[in-house]
Design a protein around this motif. Structure first.
Motif, PDB file in Angstrom:
ATOM      1  N   LYS A  96      24.151 -28.966  35.537  1.00 21.58           N
ATOM      2  CA  LYS A  96      25.495 -29.103  36.094  1.00 21.58           C
ATOM      3  C   LYS A  96      26.482 -28.311  35.238  1.00 21.58           C
ATOM      4  N   ALA A  97      27.555 -27.840  35.882  1.00 18.28           N
ATOM      5  CA  ALA A  97      28.536 -27.058  35.126  1.00 18.28           C
ATOM      6  C   ALA A  97      29.901 -27.150  35.784  1.00 18.28           C
ATOM      7  N   ALA A  98      30.925 -27.302  34.949  1.00 17.93           N
ATOM      8  CA  ALA A  98      32.287 -27.204  35.471  1.00 17.93           C
ATOM      9  C   ALA A  98      32.564 -25.795  35.958  1.00 17.93           C
ATOM     10  N   VAL A  99      32.136 -24.792  35.172  1.00 21.19           N
ATOM     11  CA  VAL A  99      32.284 -23.385  35.553  1.00 21.19           C
ATOM     12  C   VAL A  99      30.938 -22.711  35.336  1.00 21.19           C
ATOM     13  N   GLN A 100      30.404 -22.087  36.365  1.00 20.88           N
ATOM     14  CA  GLN A 100      29.123 -21.389  36.255  1.00 20.88           C
ATOM     15  C   GLN A 100      29.300 -19.924  36.647  1.00 20.88           C
ATOM     16  N   ILE A 101      28.925 -19.035  35.733  1.00 26.01           N
ATOM     17  CA  ILE A 101      28.965 -17.595  35.965  1.00 26.01           C
ATOM     18  C   ILE A 101      27.523 -17.125  35.872  1.00 26.01           C
ATOM     19  N   ALA A 102      26.826 -17.112  36.997  1.00 21.89           N
ATOM     20  CA  ALA A 102      25.384 -16.864  36.986  1.00 21.89           C
ATOM     21  C   ALA A 102      24.960 -15.974  38.148  1.00 21.89           C
ATOM     22  N   SER A 103      25.863 -15.138  38.626  1.00 21.01           N
ATOM     23  CA  SER A 103      25.570 -14.297  39.780  1.00 21.01           C
ATOM     24  C   SER A 103      24.588 -13.191  39.425  1.00 21.01           C
ATOM     25  N   GLU A 104      23.942 -12.663  40.451  1.00 24.85           N
ATOM     26  CA  GLU A 104      22.946 -11.612  40.253  1.00 24.85           C
ATOM     27  C   GLU A 104      23.595 -10.324  39.747  1.00 24.85           C
ATOM     28  N   TYR A 105      24.770  -9.994  40.297  1.00 24.91           N
ATOM     29  CA  TYR A 105      25.530  -8.829  39.828  1.00 24.91           C
ATOM     30  C   TYR A 105      26.698  -9.307  38.971  1.00 24.91           C
ATOM     31  N   ALA A 106      27.250  -8.400  38.179  1.00 26.58           N
ATOM     32  CA  ALA A 106      28.147  -8.778  37.097  1.00 26.58           C
ATOM     33  C   ALA A 106      29.511  -9.259  37.575  1.00 26.58           C
ATOM     34  N   GLN A 107      30.086 -10.145  36.777  1.00 27.24           N
ATOM     35  CA  GLN A 107      31.470 -10.608  36.913  1.00 27.24           C
ATOM     36  C   GLN A 107      32.259 -10.076  35.714  1.00 27.24           C
ATOM     37  N   ARG A 108      33.579  -9.938  35.903  1.00 25.99           N
ATOM     38  CA  ARG A 108      34.388  -9.349  34.838  1.00 25.99           C
ATOM     39  C   ARG A 108      35.776  -9.979  34.812  1.00 25.99           C
ATOM     40  N   LYS A 109      36.315 -10.125  33.623  1.00 25.65           N
ATOM     41  CA  LYS A 109      37.666 -10.638  33.403  1.00 25.65           C
ATOM     42  C   LYS A 109      37.848 -12.036  34.009  1.00 25.65           C
ATOM     43  N   ILE A 110      37.260 -13.008  33.341  1.00 24.49           N
ATOM     44  CA  ILE A 110      37.391 -14.412  33.731  1.00 24.49           C
ATOM     45  C   ILE A 110      38.022 -15.152  32.562  1.00 24.49           C
ATOM     46  N   ALA A 111      39.115 -15.862  32.821  1.00 19.85           N
ATOM     47  CA  ALA A 111      39.798 -16.646  31.785  1.00 19.85           C
ATOM     48  C   ALA A 111      39.792 -18.108  32.196  1.00 19.85           C
ATOM     49  N   VAL A 112      39.205 -18.951  31.346  1.00 21.97           N
ATOM     50  CA  VAL A 112      39.071 -20.383  31.618  1.00 21.97           C
ATOM     51  C   VAL A 112      39.845 -21.115  30.525  1.00 21.97           C
ATOM     52  N   THR A 113      40.955 -21.747  30.888  1.00 28.85           N
ATOM     53  CA  THR A 113      41.891 -22.242  29.885  1.00 28.85           C
ATOM     54  C   THR A 113      42.458 -23.606  30.261  1.00 28.85           C
ATOM     55  N   GLY A 114      42.453 -24.535  29.290  1.00 28.63           N
ATOM     56  CA  GLY A 114      43.177 -25.789  29.451  1.00 28.63           C
ATOM     57  C   GLY A 114      42.603 -26.762  30.439  1.00 28.63           C
ATOM     58  N   ASN A 115      41.292 -26.704  30.687  1.00 25.62           N
ATOM     59  CA  ASN A 115      40.629 -27.612  31.624  1.00 25.62           C
ATOM     60  C   ASN A 115      39.984 -28.783  30.893  1.00 25.62           C
ATOM     61  N   VAL A 116      39.662 -29.843  31.635  1.00 31.10           N
ATOM     62  CA  VAL A 116      39.016 -31.027  31.076  1.00 31.10           C
ATOM     63  C   VAL A 116      37.804 -31.382  31.941  1.00 31.10           C
TER      64      VAL A 116
END
Length: 531
Positions: A360-380
């Motif tokens: 399980k994940a609050a935020v999952q970045i696991a796509s087959e092709y690349a992701q770029r410039k993701i900012a994850v801030t101030g979450n609980v």
């Protein structure tokens, strides 16, 4: 419509609706038109009592033409109105898809509190399952408004999956709002759509709102959708791949909406509440309960998905809060996503394991092709129970194509009761670019039934270690659920890191050093953090 493997990937305030409608009418400078003026008088009482079975869709079509010509709002007084899909739509799939009401430019419909449009029972059956939608468009239209309505697809009386007992589910459209086209034909879209105070109920099929669907790289996406204070309730119960909003459009604002099923996703139900497939989308102050994932940030084929904001939402999903998707080289890139001030709550005590899913994940970045410039801030993020491994953020995959996940920043977040604060894993065919994980507070960390250790930040590899170019860690807190737990690692690194910047980690309470290197770890350069 582009669909994905599901394992990969009314309460209306009468005053608010009246004010919205009055404002619209005032702006148009003309009185509203009542649908009752187009209905046989004998039906008025039955509609008010909820007993009418008259198909009013043809009469709505006539009333819409008049209201559009008069620049007026079509007003639906309180009651139950039955509609039957009968208008063929152009679409990409091999099966017939019918709409009850064609979406027209300038169409504005408002309902009194307690007004429901419901698809007739028996339109689809196990003997003859059918695709069908309530409002449909297969051409480009503009300036559409719906407010104060309950849109009920009557899914329990319109099944689509006769082989459900064997675990086989159909993926037919049974949507309340459906924009359809096929490759080789002009791309259908809606520009400037406003949906406010509308309930979307009991849609058995793959969506409630489909803003468009086209894989043509020259297709123009619709722009200017606003969805305010809407409720999406009890949807997707006869399919395995329901996404309540398929946002194949640009400049979309979804605010203060509720996506709720009473039963957690267990193979049917809501797979994904919102799929983001276009630029400049804002999802704010909304609630997500019992779907497999809350939001999928994903690609389209004609323009990049850029400048996405997910902020101030309440996620109570089964497995994923915000997930990322990019599965083919022909798709445009996904870049510049901000995930801010959200709340994520997971519960192992009430939700059973799904086959093939073990993290399980609050935020999952696991796509087959690349992701770029993701900012994850101030979450609980919080979690009850330790049956299934969980992390606040997971970064892995991205091995296809000539790019890798890059410019990912996870700062100032809080996680409690998880297995990992962050979990990074390089793929056998690709490493990672620049990753920053700093200033986070991870507490109550504990192993799960399937994971023998817990860690504040865990950096792993699968097979042949691939490099992480720059990794910045620390500057926060990592604490185990039980002080002195020798299965706990504040920071665990077990892959190749070209440049490591490590800041002090406070309160780790494990009785050992903060950073533990695994047998496959290689750190080529360690740097001091910038002062």
């Amino acid at each position: 419509m582009v669909r994905h493997d599901p394992m990969r990937r009314r309460d209306v305030l009468a005053g608010g609706v009246a004010a919205l409608t009055a404002g619209a009418c005032s702006a148009a400078g003309s009185a509203r038109i009542s649908l009752l003026d187009y209905l046989p008088p004998a039906e008025h009482q039955r509609i008010a009592a909820g007993t009418s079975d008259l198909d009013v869709a043809p009469l709505i079509a006539r009333a819409l033409r008049d209201s559009i010509a008069a620049h007026s709002v079509l007003w639906l007084p309180r009651g139950l109105y039955t509609v039957l899909p009968a208008i063929p739509l152009i679409h990409a799939d091999h099966f017939e898809c019918l709409a009850a009401i064609r979406i027209l430019s300038g169409m504005r419909i408002a309902g009194e509190a307690g007004t429901t449009l419901r698809v007739a029972a028996g339109y689809s059956t196990d003997a003859r399952p059918r695709a069908g939608v309530m409002f449909g468009a297969d051409a480009s239209v503009a300036d559409v408004e719906l407010s104060g309505l309950t849109l009920d697809m009557n899914g329990r009386a319109n099944p689509i999956s006769p082989d459900r007992a064997a675990g086989h589910y159909a993926r037919y459209p049974q949507a309340q709002i459906f924009v359809s086209s096929r490759d080789g034909a002009p791309a259908a879209r809606i520009d400037r759509a406003r949906i406010a105070d509308v309930s979307f109920r009991d849609a058995n099929g793959v969506s409630c709102i489909v803003m468009a669907q086209n894989s043509d790289p020259a297709a123009l996406l619709g722009r200017g959708w606003t969805i305010d204070r809407c409720r999406f309730e009890e949807n997707g119960h006869d399919t395995d791949d329901h996404s309540s909003i398929f946002a194949w459009a640009e400049e979309v604002a979804i605010n203060s909406c509720r996506f709720v099923n009473a039963r957690p996703f267990d193979g049917t139900g809501v797979n994904t509440a919102i799929e983001v497939h276009g630029a400049r989308q804002r999802i704010t102050r909304s609630t997500f309960v019992n779907m497999m994932r809350g939001i999928w940030v994903a690609n389209n084929f004609s323009a990049p998905t850029v400048d996405t904001l997910v902020a101030d939402n309440d996620f109570r999903p089964v497995f994923y809060g915000v997930d990322f998707f990019h599965d083919r080289p022909s798709a445009r890139e996904v870049v510049d996503t901000r995930i801010e001030r959200n709340r994520f709550a997971f519960d192992d005590t009430a939700i059973a394991r799904l086959s093939r899913l073990d993290l399980k994940a609050a935020v999952q970045i696991a796509s087959e092709y690349a992701q770029r410039k993701i900012a994850v801030t101030g979450n609980v993020a919080t979690k009850k129970g330790h049956a299934i491994t969980a992390a606040f953020v997971v970064v892995t995959g991205g091995a296809s194509g000539d790019r890798r996940h890059d410019a990912i920043s996870v700062t100032g977040n809080i996680g409690d009761g998880l297995t990992f604060g962050s979990f990074l894993r390089t793929a056998p065919g690709a490493g990672l670019g620049s990753i920053t994980l700093t200033g986070n507070r991870w507490t109550g960390l504990a192993p799960s039934r399937t994971m023998a250790i817990a860690a504040g930040d865990a950096v792993e590899q699968t097979g042949h270690p691939q490099p992480i170019e720059t990794l910045t860690l620390g500057g926060g807190t990592a604490e185990p659920a039980t002080r002195g737990d020798r299965r706990f690692r504040p920071v665990f690194i077990n892959t190749l890191v070209r440049s490591l910047v490590i800041k002090p980690v406070d309160g780790y309470g494990s009785g050992g050093v903060p950073v533990v290197l695994g047998g496959a770890a290689r750190v080529l350069r360690t740097e001091r953090p910038a002062s």
